[in-house]
Write a protein that holds these residues in place. Structure first.
Motif, PDB file in Angstrom:
ATOM      1  N   GLN A   1       0.836  -1.017  -0.023  1.00  0.00           N
ATOM      2  CA  GLN A   1      -0.067  -0.016   0.016  1.00  0.00           C
ATOM      3  C   GLN A   1       0.963   1.167   0.030  1.00  0.00           C
ATOM      4  O   GLN A   1       2.059   1.362   0.623  1.00  0.00           O
ATOM      5  CB  GLN A   1      -0.808   0.096   1.173  1.00  0.00           C
TER       6      GLN A   1
ATOM      7  N   VAL B   1       0.774   5.237   1.042  1.00  0.00           N
ATOM      8  CA  VAL B   1       0.105   6.081   2.008  1.00  0.00           C
ATOM      9  C   VAL B   1       0.997   7.597   2.093  1.00  0.00           C
ATOM     10  O   VAL B   1       1.959   7.336   2.697  1.00  0.00           O
ATOM     11  CB  VAL B   1      -0.285   5.763   3.168  1.00  0.00           C
TER      12      VAL B   1
ATOM     13  N   ASP C   1      -2.179   3.779  -8.375  1.00  0.00           N
ATOM     14  CA  ASP C   1      -1.071   2.958  -7.351  1.00  0.00           C
ATOM     15  C   ASP C   1      -0.045   3.931  -7.098  1.00  0.00           C
ATOM     16  O   ASP C   1       0.507   3.760  -6.072  1.00  0.00           O
ATOM     17  CB  ASP C   1      -0.765   1.736  -7.999  1.00  0.00           C
TER      18      ASP C   1
ATOM     19  N   TYR D   1      -1.826   6.069  -4.235  1.00  0.00           N
ATOM     20  CA  TYR D   1      -2.572   5.634  -3.040  1.00  0.00           C
ATOM     21  C   TYR D   1      -3.038   4.047  -3.512  1.00  0.00           C
ATOM     22  O   TYR D   1      -4.053   3.835  -3.523  1.00  0.00           O
ATOM     23  CB  TYR D   1      -3.915   6.468  -2.929  1.00  0.00           C
TER      24      TYR D   1
ATOM     25  N   PRO E   1      -4.087   0.486  -2.866  1.00  0.00           N
ATOM     26  CA  PRO E   1      -4.601  -0.013  -1.833  1.00  0.00           C
ATOM     27  C   PRO E   1      -4.366  -1.277  -1.408  1.00  0.00           C
ATOM     28  O   PRO E   1      -4.469  -1.697  -0.325  1.00  0.00           O
ATOM     29  CB  PRO E   1      -6.206   0.160  -2.223  1.00  0.00           C
TER      30      PRO E   1
ATOM     31  N   GLY F   1      -8.308  -4.299  -2.656  1.00  0.00           N
ATOM     32  CA  GLY F   1      -8.692  -3.057  -2.228  1.00  0.00           C
ATOM     33  C   GLY F   1      -9.301  -2.240  -3.330  1.00  0.00           C
ATOM     34  O   GLY F   1      -9.531  -1.108  -3.220  1.00  0.00           O
TER      35      GLY F   1
ATOM     36  N   ARG G   1      -7.992   0.929   1.276  1.00  0.00           N
ATOM     37  CA  ARG G   1      -7.228   0.369   2.036  1.00  0.00           C
ATOM     38  C   ARG G   1      -7.569  -0.774   2.862  1.00  0.00           C
ATOM     39  O   ARG G   1      -6.889  -1.725   3.379  1.00  0.00           O
ATOM     40  CB  ARG G   1      -6.145   1.370   2.507  1.00  0.00           C
ATOM     41  N   ARG G   2      -8.528  -0.465   3.656  1.00  0.00           N
ATOM     42  CA  ARG G   2      -9.016  -0.958   4.849  1.00  0.00           C
ATOM     43  C   ARG G   2      -9.987  -2.355   4.235  1.00  0.00           C
ATOM     44  O   ARG G   2      -9.714  -3.462   4.979  1.00  0.00           O
ATOM     45  CB  ARG G   2      -9.983  -0.303   5.661  1.00  0.00           C
TER      46      ARG G   2
ATOM     47  N   GLN H   1      -6.848  -5.221   3.726  1.00  0.00           N
ATOM     48  CA  GLN H   1      -6.248  -5.514   4.955  1.00  0.00           C
ATOM     49  C   GLN H   1      -6.464  -7.100   5.248  1.00  0.00           C
ATOM     50  O   GLN H   1      -7.676  -7.467   5.085  1.00  0.00           O
ATOM     51  CB  GLN H   1      -6.626  -4.791   6.208  1.00  0.00           C
TER      52      GLN H   1
END
Length: 389
Positions: A266, A268, A282, A285, A287, A291, A333-334, A337
């Motif tokens: 990821q 950030v 990408d 950002y 993910p 994602g 992104r979440r 996970q």
């Protein structure tokens, strides 16, 4: 803002999508790509949720995407002898429309009236305040009003404009290789997957094309991302001693002409822009797997071009672009996970629990719940509208 000369680095997904919208708004995009042509094959990517499907509709390519979709069925999870243990249901994991990355790249390329420069790359950027002077590996230097990095996780534009951002790339604990193999398996729009601790091999077949994926758990590795032989050696080492069809797949890997290798990671960043340079997809950002990075990139392209069209200057446009995209990128992104724990569990007991969960999924409300959760995440942005000539 209209009549801008915009250089876009990267002709994968985000770059041609942005070129399409920039041209629609009366600008002049140039796309530079290191590869000699549009890359074929690649992994399957999907779209889900109303905003992602709507942006395809507004681009006028939804029908073409649907015509090229994979129509992928379930992926069977098997043991070393090929006996079915459970399966991954396609309706939970393939989105509302799934397409091979190479096919999508071709559709986007054909829909973008832009200047394409293949087989070249950016080597230096000099922001003069009034424009960006760009030096290329092969072409003569040129000056553009704006530069956009749509060149992936290893973005050269990000490196040149932002300096060392390696600390902003968060490794997710796994790597993956994907490549085409001869269609010698009895598969038709379906797949098979085999796991051992920290390693997962998958074979899928869609439309007469068969692809293999070899994913493995690993900490951050040091290697030359342009050295295919070195990357293949890493895959071979990670899968040494793994059973099922893996020895055969490793043999086919060396002969594949579309081998692709990448980390799960990821990106950030504290800011998406620096002066007259900004990042898309990408590059700015990423993910990570699961994602919805493809849908995120296409929506980012739509928003960036729209904000440039409506703003009085690039600074205001870049600021509004980031304020709209940053919350959506965080949601995506979440969503990604834990992908490594599902795909490449480190222990046999973890593989067993995953397989049991997948075996029971068709009889539980979980299948529809997964679909609803991903669609909710995919829909966590209001597209708005931007006037086009």
């Amino acid at each position: 803002m209209r009549d801008l000369a915009v250089l876009i680095s990267g002709a994968g997904i985000a770059g041609p999508a942005l070129a399409h919208w920039l041209a629609r708004h009366g600008n002049h995009p140039t796309v530079v790509e290191r590869a000699p042509a549009i890359r074929p094959g690649g992994q399957a990517v999907d779209f889900r949720g109303a905003p992602q499907l709507e942006v395809l509709t507004r681009m006028g390519i939804l029908d073409a995407v649907r015509q090229a979709q994979t129509h992928m069925g379930d992926i069977a999870i098997v043991d070393e002898r090929g006996r079915r243990l459970s399966s991954l249901p396609s309706e939970a994991f393939s989105g509302e429309v799934e397409i091979l990355r190479g096919a999508l790249s071709r559709i986007l390329h054909d829909a973008a009236p832009a200047e394409y420069v293949f087989g070249d790359s950016i080597t230096a950027l000099a922001d003069t305040g009034d424009g960006v002077h760009v030096t290329f590996e092969r072409s003569a230097p040129r000056t553009f009003d704006l530069v956009v990095g749509a060149d992936g996780i290893r973005s050269k534009v990000r490196e040149l404009a932002f300096g060392d951002t390696s600390g902003r790339i968060h490794h997710l604990g796994m790597y993956g290789a994907i490549f085409s193999i001869p269609s010698t398996y009895d598969l038709d729009h379906e797949g098979v997957m085999y796991s051992e601790p920290a390693a997962c091999a998958t074979i899928v077949s869609t439309g007469g094309r068969t692809r293999a994926s070899l994913d493995f758990a690993a900490p951050p590795l040091t290697y030359d991302h342009r050295d295919r032989a070195e990357q293949q050696a890493l895959v071979e080492k990670a899968f040494e001693g793994v059973g099922w069809e893996v020895p055969h797949l490793l043999g086919r890997m060396r002969a594949a002409d579309d081998f692709y290798f990448a980390p799960a990671a990821q990106v950030v960043l504290p800011s998406y822009s620096s002066g007259r340079v900004t990042l898309l997809g990408d590059a700015g950002y990423a993910p990570g797997p699961g994602g919805m990075g493809t849908g995120l990139a296409l929506i980012g392209a739509y928003v960036l071009a729209g904000e440039l069209a409506e703003a009085g200057d690039h600074e205001a446009a870049f600021s509004r672009y980031e304020s709209r995209m940053r919350p959506y990128a965080a949601v995506c992104r979440r969503q990604a996970q834990g992908a490594d724990k599902f795909l490449v569990p480190r222990k046999k007991s973890q593989i067993w629990r995953r397989n049991q969960m997948m075996r029971l999924l068709p009889y539980m409300p979980g299948k529809s719940l997964i679909k609803r959760m991903t669609e909710r995440a995919a829909s966590a942005i209001n597209l708005g509208s931007y006037a086009t000539p």
